[in-house]
Scaffold this motif. Structure first.
Motif, PDB file in Angstrom:
ATOM      1  N   THR A   1      -8.461   4.455  -8.874  1.00 39.40           N
ATOM      2  CA  THR A   1      -8.809   3.277  -8.050  1.00 39.40           C
ATOM      3  C   THR A   1      -7.787   2.164  -8.254  1.00 39.40           C
ATOM      4  O   THR A   1      -8.058   1.004  -8.041  1.00 39.40           O
ATOM      5  CB  THR A   1     -10.208   2.763  -8.416  1.00 39.40           C
ATOM      6  OG1 THR A   1     -10.258   2.587  -9.831  1.00 39.40           O
ATOM      7  CG2 THR A   1     -11.292   3.708  -7.965  1.00 39.40           C
ATOM      8  N   GLY A   2      -6.575   2.532  -8.689  1.00 39.61           N
ATOM      9  CA  GLY A   2      -5.542   1.514  -8.877  1.00 39.61           C
ATOM     10  C   GLY A   2      -5.269   1.325 -10.349  1.00 39.61           C
ATOM     11  O   GLY A   2      -6.140   1.564 -11.176  1.00 39.61           O
ATOM     12  N   ALA A   3      -4.035   0.952 -10.693  1.00 41.29           N
ATOM     13  CA  ALA A   3      -3.667   0.823 -12.091  1.00 41.29           C
ATOM     14  C   ALA A   3      -2.944  -0.489 -12.329  1.00 41.29           C
ATOM     15  O   ALA A   3      -1.977  -0.788 -11.668  1.00 41.29           O
ATOM     16  CB  ALA A   3      -2.773   1.992 -12.496  1.00 41.29           C
ATOM     17  N   ALA A   4      -3.436  -1.266 -13.234  1.00 41.88           N
ATOM     18  CA  ALA A   4      -2.770  -2.517 -13.602  1.00 41.88           C
ATOM     19  C   ALA A   4      -3.036  -2.754 -15.076  1.00 41.88           C
ATOM     20  O   ALA A   4      -3.442  -3.808 -15.497  1.00 41.88           O
ATOM     21  CB  ALA A   4      -3.288  -3.665 -12.759  1.00 41.88           C
ATOM     22  N   THR A   5      -2.783  -1.681 -15.857  1.00 41.54           N
ATOM     23  CA  THR A   5      -3.248  -1.692 -17.251  1.00 41.54           C
ATOM     24  C   THR A   5      -2.660  -2.834 -18.062  1.00 41.54           C
ATOM     25  O   THR A   5      -3.366  -3.431 -18.859  1.00 41.54           O
ATOM     26  CB  THR A   5      -2.904  -0.363 -17.937  1.00 41.54           C
ATOM     27  OG1 THR A   5      -1.562  -0.067 -17.639  1.00 41.54           O
ATOM     28  CG2 THR A   5      -3.816   0.747 -17.474  1.00 41.54           C
ATOM     29  N   THR A   6      -1.394  -3.169 -17.826  1.00 43.87           N
ATOM     30  CA  THR A   6      -0.787  -4.226 -18.633  1.00 43.87           C
ATOM     31  C   THR A   6      -1.591  -5.510 -18.496  1.00 43.87           C
ATOM     32  O   THR A   6      -1.946  -6.148 -19.480  1.00 43.87           O
ATOM     33  CB  THR A   6       0.644  -4.510 -18.140  1.00 43.87           C
ATOM     34  OG1 THR A   6       1.251  -3.263 -17.875  1.00 43.87           O
ATOM     35  CG2 THR A   6       1.420  -5.307 -19.150  1.00 43.87           C
ATOM     36  N   ASP A  62      -5.234  -5.484 -19.876  1.00 47.41           N
ATOM     37  CA  ASP A  62      -5.320  -5.741 -21.319  1.00 47.41           C
ATOM     38  C   ASP A  62      -5.397  -7.236 -21.576  1.00 47.41           C
ATOM     39  O   ASP A  62      -6.175  -7.708 -22.398  1.00 47.41           O
ATOM     40  CB  ASP A  62      -4.096  -5.180 -22.055  1.00 47.41           C
ATOM     41  CG  ASP A  62      -4.171  -3.672 -22.167  1.00 47.41           C
ATOM     42  OD1 ASP A  62      -5.246  -3.118 -21.837  1.00 47.41           O
ATOM     43  OD2 ASP A  62      -3.161  -3.051 -22.553  1.00 47.41           O
ATOM     44  N   TYR A  63      -4.567  -7.953 -20.839  1.00 47.80           N
ATOM     45  CA  TYR A  63      -4.570  -9.414 -20.993  1.00 47.80           C
ATOM     46  C   TYR A  63      -5.935  -9.984 -20.616  1.00 47.80           C
ATOM     47  O   TYR A  63      -6.520 -10.792 -21.344  1.00 47.80           O
ATOM     48  CB  TYR A  63      -3.473 -10.034 -20.116  1.00 47.80           C
ATOM     49  CG  TYR A  63      -3.614 -11.525 -20.010  1.00 47.80           C
ATOM     50  CD1 TYR A  63      -3.138 -12.352 -21.013  1.00 47.80           C
ATOM     51  CD2 TYR A  63      -4.278 -12.096 -18.914  1.00 47.80           C
ATOM     52  CE1 TYR A  63      -3.310 -13.727 -20.936  1.00 47.80           C
ATOM     53  CE2 TYR A  63      -4.456 -13.464 -18.832  1.00 47.80           C
ATOM     54  CZ  TYR A  63      -3.972 -14.272 -19.854  1.00 47.80           C
ATOM     55  OH  TYR A  63      -4.156 -15.616 -19.774  1.00 47.80           O
ATOM     56  N   PHE A  64      -6.449  -9.537 -19.463  1.00 48.93           N
ATOM     57  CA  PHE A  64      -7.758 -10.051 -19.012  1.00 48.93           C
ATOM     58  C   PHE A  64      -8.829  -9.742 -20.057  1.00 48.93           C
ATOM     59  O   PHE A  64      -9.673 -10.572 -20.381  1.00 48.93           O
ATOM     60  CB  PHE A  64      -8.162  -9.421 -17.670  1.00 48.93           C
ATOM     61  CG  PHE A  64      -7.192  -9.712 -16.548  1.00 48.93           C
ATOM     62  CD1 PHE A  64      -6.540 -10.934 -16.461  1.00 48.93           C
ATOM     63  CD2 PHE A  64      -6.924  -8.754 -15.575  1.00 48.93           C
ATOM     64  CE1 PHE A  64      -5.638 -11.205 -15.439  1.00 48.93           C
ATOM     65  CE2 PHE A  64      -6.034  -9.010 -14.539  1.00 48.93           C
ATOM     66  CZ  PHE A  64      -5.393 -10.243 -14.475  1.00 48.93           C
ATOM     67  N   GLN A  65      -8.786  -8.500 -20.555  1.00 47.80           N
ATOM     68  CA  GLN A  65      -9.826  -8.084 -21.490  1.00 47.80           C
ATOM     69  C   GLN A  65      -9.794  -8.892 -22.775  1.00 47.80           C
ATOM     70  O   GLN A  65     -10.832  -9.274 -23.307  1.00 47.80           O
ATOM     71  CB  GLN A  65      -9.689  -6.578 -21.783  1.00 47.80           C
ATOM     72  CG  GLN A  65     -10.967  -5.945 -22.293  1.00 47.80           C
ATOM     73  CD  GLN A  65     -12.192  -6.250 -21.413  1.00 47.80           C
ATOM     74  OE1 GLN A  65     -12.203  -5.942 -20.228  1.00 47.80           O
ATOM     75  NE2 GLN A  65     -13.213  -6.907 -21.981  1.00 47.80           N
ATOM     76  N   ARG A  66      -8.588  -9.181 -23.260  1.00 40.21           N
ATOM     77  CA  ARG A  66      -8.484  -9.973 -24.502  1.00 40.21           C
ATOM     78  C   ARG A  66      -9.105 -11.363 -24.313  1.00 40.21           C
ATOM     79  O   ARG A  66      -9.802 -11.876 -25.170  1.00 40.21           O
ATOM     80  CB  ARG A  66      -7.019 -10.103 -24.941  1.00 40.21           C
ATOM     81  CG  ARG A  66      -6.552  -8.958 -25.844  1.00 40.21           C
ATOM     82  CD  ARG A  66      -5.291  -9.341 -26.620  1.00 40.21           C
ATOM     83  NE  ARG A  66      -4.203  -9.790 -25.754  1.00 40.21           N
ATOM     84  CZ  ARG A  66      -3.401  -8.990 -25.054  1.00 40.21           C
ATOM     85  NH1 ARG A  66      -3.561  -7.676 -25.117  1.00 40.21           N
ATOM     86  NH2 ARG A  66      -2.440  -9.492 -24.303  1.00 40.21           N
TER      87      ARG A  66
END
Ligand code: PMP
Length: 406
Positions: free
Chosen positions: A2-7, A10-14
């Protein structure tokens, strides 16, 4: 996939983990309001009906028959959306009628609608303060985020005066050159403490030092004054304020925001505020519903009287039960807890065990150590509902070993 924006994820999650660690992450309660049942609502997380005690639909107008029938009629007549920005085909007859009604309610020459109260503060203060050369904004320390962000956006000089402190405000006004434009921005009823500004004294200072006054009456319109024109109306001061700003989403029970003021000021904001110009107008049915709500509340004292009676009933019951609550002259009843974890726990227990829903109010909405349950009883809560709530609070207070009010 469904799309990839892992970098970036990670920032959002932190950042979110940080909020969770300090207890300020916000959880939604998924409610299903049912017309005619308010203040009862179905709580999806709990799988049951609960009593809502923290709504800003202060008078229950969001379900008033006259509002619902005006909205149904307008939907059938005009359709769903406005069709454009106000400037490009979006100005419907209902918007014009509503602006006339709002101007009249506040005794002003004109009014201007926005899509929310937030936007009305942000766009109006942001535009006026940015465009008036050398403008200084004097802003009460407890002002709402929408005013703070609007002033920040304007890049004008801002001076924050101590909350409701007329002496501090005067010292600041005195120190400013007489000929620079000045705006005093403040609220009537402050949403978290429920205290009320010294409006008359602030108007006196504005006259003495040549400032304009900008009053946010979001938590007062519909609720105070003989016609629901807010605290300024109640105190006979509407004519002394340059701008009265309000919402259609709380006391009036629908959605939207507005300013009321001189014809020149409203036309100026209409002509220069991008937050007004470049956004699709409110659906006509929203304007029709708000208009019906305002007209009803201008003519009826019943909701306001029952509202005040319920507030007094709750305060007296809390006093009898020894539950500490902030003393203030408004309809907002903050039960003081003073600890974020405990505040959330109390809210969870009230909900799971007793079916009472009160969202905990924690930092950053209020200062640490002043965490609270902000209760807003309304005319549609019965006295039995209130008795039930206070009995639940009293049981939890005892069980948790919490201090009783002195
Ligand atoms: N001003 C104050 C003081 C508020 O508390 C709020 C909303 N909580 C707003 C403005 C924004 O109004 P609205 O909800 O209509 O965007």
């Amino acid at each position: 996939m469904t799309g990839a924006a892992t970098t970036y994820d990670d920032y959002f999650q932190r950042a979110l983990d940080g909020l969770k660690a300090d207890g300020s992450y916000r959880h939604f309660a998924e409610l299903e309001r049912q017309a005619g049942r308010f203040p009862k609502a179905y709580h999806h997380g709990m799988g049951r009906e609960v009593t809502v005690w923290c709504s800003n639909d202060y008078l229950g107008m969001g379900q008033h028959p006259s509002v619902l029938s005006a909205m149904h009629a307008s939907l059938d007549h005009s359709g769903a959306g406005a069709g454009g920005t106000r400037n490009i085909s979006g100005t419907n007859h209902e918007h014009v009628e509503l602006e006339r009604e709002l101007a009249d309610l506040h005794g002003k020459e004109a009014a201007l609608l926005f899509n929310s109260g937030y936007l009305s503060n942000w766009a109006t203060l942001g535009t006026i303060a940015a465009r008036m050369k050398d403008c200084v904004v004097l802003s009460d320390a407890a002002n709402h985020a929408s005013m703070i962000e609007g002033i920040r956006h304007s890049r004008a000089e801002k001076q924050i005066f101590r909350h409701n402190d007329v002496a501090d405000l005067e010292a600041r006004l005195k120190a400013l050159p007489r000929d620079v434009p000045k705006i005093i921005a403040f609220e009537s009823v402050y949403s978290m403490d429920g205290d009320i500004a010294p409006i008359e004294e602030i108007c006196d200072l504005a006259d003495r030092y040549g400032a304009m006054t900008y009053l946010d009456e979001v938590h007062a319109v519909g609720l105070y004054g003989h016609q629901g024109g807010g605290v300024a109306e109640q105190r006979g001061l509407s004519h002394r304020l340059s701008v009265i700003e309000g919402t259609l989403g709380k006391g009036f029970g629908v959605v939207g925001g507005y300013i009321a003021g001189s014809a020149a000021l409203c036309d100026f904001v209409r002509s220069f505020a991008s937050g007004f110009i470049f956004s699709t107008a409110l659906p006509p049915m929203i304007a029709a519903g708000a208009l019906a709500s305002i007209r009803h509340l201008r003519g009826s004292q019943d909701e306001r009287e029952r509202h005040q009676a319920r507030v007094a009933y709750l305060r007296a019951a809390l006093d009898r039960a020894g539950i500490p609550h902030m003393d203030n002259p408004s309809h907002i009843v903050p039960v003081m807890v003073g600890d974020a974890t405990r505040c959330r726990a109390l809210s969870d227990l009230l909900l799971s065990r007793f079916g009472h829903y009160i969202q905990p109010i924690n930092y950053p909405t209020v200062a640490r150590g002043t965490e609270r349950l902000r209760i807003t009883p309304g005319p549609l809560h019965s006295t039995a509902d209130i008795d039930d709530l206070v009995a639940a609070l009293a049981a939890l207070w005892q069980e948790q070993g919490m201090a009783a009010a002195a």
